[in-house]
Design a protein around this motif. Structure first.
Motif, mmCIF file in Angstrom:
data_model
loop_
_atom_site.group_PDB
_atom_site.id
_atom_site.type_symbol
_atom_site.label_atom_id
_atom_site.label_comp_id
_atom_site.label_asym_id
_atom_site.label_seq_id
_atom_site.Cartn_x
_atom_site.Cartn_y
_atom_site.Cartn_z
ATOM 1 N N ASP A 62 0.814 -1.215 0.000
ATOM 2 C CA ASP A 62 0.000 0.000 0.000
ATOM 3 C C ASP A 62 0.848 1.266 0.000
ATOM 4 O OD1 ASP A 62 -2.705 -1.321 2.093
ATOM 5 O OD2 ASP A 62 -2.326 -1.444 -0.066
ATOM 6 N N SER A 63 1.928 1.271 0.735
ATOM 7 C CA SER A 63 2.731 2.489 0.853
ATOM 8 C C SER A 63 3.515 2.808 -0.412
ATOM 9 C CB SER A 63 3.693 2.369 2.038
ATOM 10 O OG SER A 63 4.582 1.284 1.851
ATOM 11 N N GLU A 89 12.128 7.468 4.423
ATOM 12 C CA GLU A 89 11.717 6.164 4.956
ATOM 13 C C GLU A 89 11.808 5.033 3.926
ATOM 14 O OE1 GLU A 89 10.031 9.042 5.121
ATOM 15 O OE2 GLU A 89 7.852 8.714 4.902
ATOM 16 N N ASP A 90 12.110 5.383 2.677
ATOM 17 C CA ASP A 90 12.346 4.355 1.664
ATOM 18 C C ASP A 90 13.784 3.832 1.719
ATOM 19 O OD1 ASP A 90 10.326 6.277 -0.572
ATOM 20 O OD2 ASP A 90 9.741 4.418 0.448
#
Length: 123
Positions: A62-63, A89-90
């Protein structure tokens, strides 16, 4: 036995893009489902995206929906992960994985793994 090699990782600023490649050799890669996973320091490995052997079916966490795109070129024995609008955050090591059966969101659904490529997104 399929061997997988990821490439294309690196350092990018937030909002930037990268395209990862997963090159295969040693087996009938064009008949394998492929998944991308990632693992950040201190965290468990998580599913990113997957693609069926034909490329006709894709699935995303989803993200990643709307930001990442998985594709494949079976003539080149390569699967790609286009990553846009990257966020800090990736940041993680990204792995590709392959399996002769249906694609899976679970890492346990894949028999073959690459060594990973580091993606670092700075803020």
């Amino acid at each position: 036995q399929v061997q997988l090699v990821e490439s294309g990782g690196g350092l990018v600023q937030a909002g930037g893009s990268l395209r990862l490649s997963c090159a295969a050799s040693g087996g009938p890669f064009s008949s394998y489902a492929v998944g991308w996973f990632r693992q950040a320091p201190g965290k468990e490995r998580e599913f990113v995206a997957a693609i069926s052997w034909s490329g006709g079916n894709t699935y995303y966490a989803d993200s990643m929906k709307g930001r990442f795109t998985i594709s494949r070129d079976n003539a080149k024995n390569t699967v790609y992960l286009q990553m846009n609008s990257l966020k800090p955050e990736d940041t993680a090591v990204y792995y590709c994985a392959a399996d002769p059966s249906h694609y899976s969101v679970s890492e346990y659904g894949y028999d073959y793994w690459g060594q990973g490529t580091q993606v670092t997104v700075s803020s």
